[in-house]
Design a protein around this motif. Structure first.
Motif, PDB file in Angstrom:
ATOM      1  N   GLN A  69       0.810  -1.226   0.000  1.00 32.35           N
ATOM      2  CA  GLN A  69       0.000   0.000   0.000  1.00 32.35           C
ATOM      3  C   GLN A  69       0.842   1.274   0.000  1.00 32.35           C
ATOM      4  O   GLN A  69       0.280   2.371  -0.074  1.00 32.35           O
ATOM      5  CB  GLN A  69      -0.925  -0.001   1.218  1.00 32.35           C
ATOM      6  CG  GLN A  69      -1.923  -1.127   1.196  1.00 32.35           C
ATOM      7  CD  GLN A  69      -2.741  -1.183   2.464  1.00 32.35           C
ATOM      8  OE1 GLN A  69      -2.567  -0.393   3.388  1.00 32.35           O
ATOM      9  NE2 GLN A  69      -3.661  -2.131   2.524  1.00 32.35           N
ATOM     10  N   GLN A  70       2.157   1.140   0.093  1.00 30.97           N
ATOM     11  CA  GLN A  70       3.032   2.310   0.176  1.00 30.97           C
ATOM     12  C   GLN A  70       3.391   2.832  -1.220  1.00 30.97           C
ATOM     13  O   GLN A  70       3.340   2.097  -2.197  1.00 30.97           O
ATOM     14  CB  GLN A  70       4.305   1.969   0.956  1.00 30.97           C
ATOM     15  CG  GLN A  70       4.055   1.445   2.350  1.00 30.97           C
ATOM     16  CD  GLN A  70       3.146   2.347   3.170  1.00 30.97           C
ATOM     17  OE1 GLN A  70       3.434   3.518   3.369  1.00 30.97           O
ATOM     18  NE2 GLN A  70       2.044   1.793   3.642  1.00 30.97           N
ATOM     19  N   GLN A  71       3.787   4.096  -1.257  1.00 33.42           N
ATOM     20  CA  GLN A  71       4.179   4.715  -2.519  1.00 33.42           C
ATOM     21  C   GLN A  71       5.651   4.510  -2.843  1.00 33.42           C
ATOM     22  O   GLN A  71       6.042   4.593  -4.004  1.00 33.42           O
ATOM     23  CB  GLN A  71       3.858   6.221  -2.485  1.00 33.42           C
ATOM     24  CG  GLN A  71       2.392   6.528  -2.386  1.00 33.42           C
ATOM     25  CD  GLN A  71       1.599   5.937  -3.542  1.00 33.42           C
ATOM     26  OE1 GLN A  71       1.976   6.080  -4.697  1.00 33.42           O
ATOM     27  NE2 GLN A  71       0.511   5.254  -3.216  1.00 33.42           N
ATOM     28  N   LYS A  72       6.468   4.260  -1.826  1.00 34.76           N
ATOM     29  CA  LYS A  72       7.898   4.088  -2.051  1.00 34.76           C
ATOM     30  C   LYS A  72       8.150   2.829  -2.883  1.00 34.76           C
ATOM     31  O   LYS A  72       7.675   1.753  -2.526  1.00 34.76           O
ATOM     32  CB  LYS A  72       8.665   3.955  -0.725  1.00 34.76           C
ATOM     33  CG  LYS A  72       8.763   5.230   0.044  1.00 34.76           C
ATOM     34  CD  LYS A  72       9.649   5.022   1.260  1.00 34.76           C
ATOM     35  CE  LYS A  72       9.849   6.351   1.942  1.00 34.76           C
ATOM     36  NZ  LYS A  72      10.900   6.289   2.927  1.00 34.76           N
ATOM     37  N   ARG A  76       7.243  -1.501  -2.321  1.00 37.19           N
ATOM     38  CA  ARG A  76       6.532  -2.372  -3.260  1.00 37.19           C
ATOM     39  C   ARG A  76       7.416  -3.524  -3.725  1.00 37.19           C
ATOM     40  O   ARG A  76       6.945  -4.644  -3.924  1.00 37.19           O
ATOM     41  CB  ARG A  76       6.001  -1.559  -4.424  1.00 37.19           C
ATOM     42  CG  ARG A  76       4.889  -0.630  -3.974  1.00 37.19           C
ATOM     43  CD  ARG A  76       4.239   0.083  -5.084  1.00 37.19           C
ATOM     44  NE  ARG A  76       3.171   0.908  -4.529  1.00 37.19           N
ATOM     45  CZ  ARG A  76       2.200   1.383  -5.237  1.00 37.19           C
ATOM     46  NH1 ARG A  76       2.126   1.111  -6.516  1.00 37.19           N
ATOM     47  NH2 ARG A  76       1.280   2.131  -4.674  1.00 37.19           N
TER      48      ARG A  76
END
Length: 166
Positions: A69-72, A76
């Motif tokens: 769910q993270q943007q980094k 992912r």
């Protein structure tokens, strides 16, 4: 520390014991290495004399879901690596949950985590610390305002403490 990695480490430790006469094994690492240390120690407590885990995850399934769910990009990538290493097998991930099987950590454990870590959230360590709170040889430390690498500053101190007790 997927099953294949755990088997590889078990073979490596056995070979080093034979070749060099190792008597004590202290696993010390950070980040996903620290996570792997905890998992291996939980799977093979008879082989590990102490664990030092710096900024580690304590439940891979929950951590992988958080990472996804993270943007980094690194988060992912970690989520994808966990899914691949564990073949998307929820039961296998559950068997490798250190938090669920914390009672198997029979050796001294040092767990340090920066409270501002954006790669592995502090909740991973806080939840394990709560489970291990009554363990007499469990050493937990949060580093205020510490990012992901903050626990590294205490690596030598933790190793010295582990050497003193094993």
């Amino acid at each position: 520390m997927c099953p294949e990695a755990a088997a590889d480490l078990q073979r490596l430790i056995a070979a080093m014991r034979r070749q060099f006469g190792w008597r004590k094994i202290i696993l010390a690492s950070g980040s996903m290495g620290g996570t792997g240390n905890l998992i291996y120690a939980m799977l093979h407590p008879e082989e590990v004399d102490a664990v030092i885990a710096l900024g580690a995850a304590s439940d891979l399934a929950e951590y992988a879901a958080w990472c996804a769910q993270q943007q980094k990009p690194v988060c992912r990538e970690i989520a994808a690596a966990i899914r691949a290493g564990y073949h998307d097998d929820a039961e296998l991930l559950a068997r490798h949950s250190v938090r669920r099987h914390a009672a198997k950590l029979t050796m001294p454990v040092w767990l340090l985590h920066g409270d501002a870590d954006t790669i592995i959230p502090i909740a991973e360590s806080r939840q394990l610390a709560e489970v291990l709170a009554d363990k007499p040889d469990f050493y937990y430390r949060e580093i205020a305002h510490g990012e992901h690498d903050a626990p590294l500053a205490f690596f030598a101190e933790c190793v010295a403490q582990a050497l003193a007790v094993v």
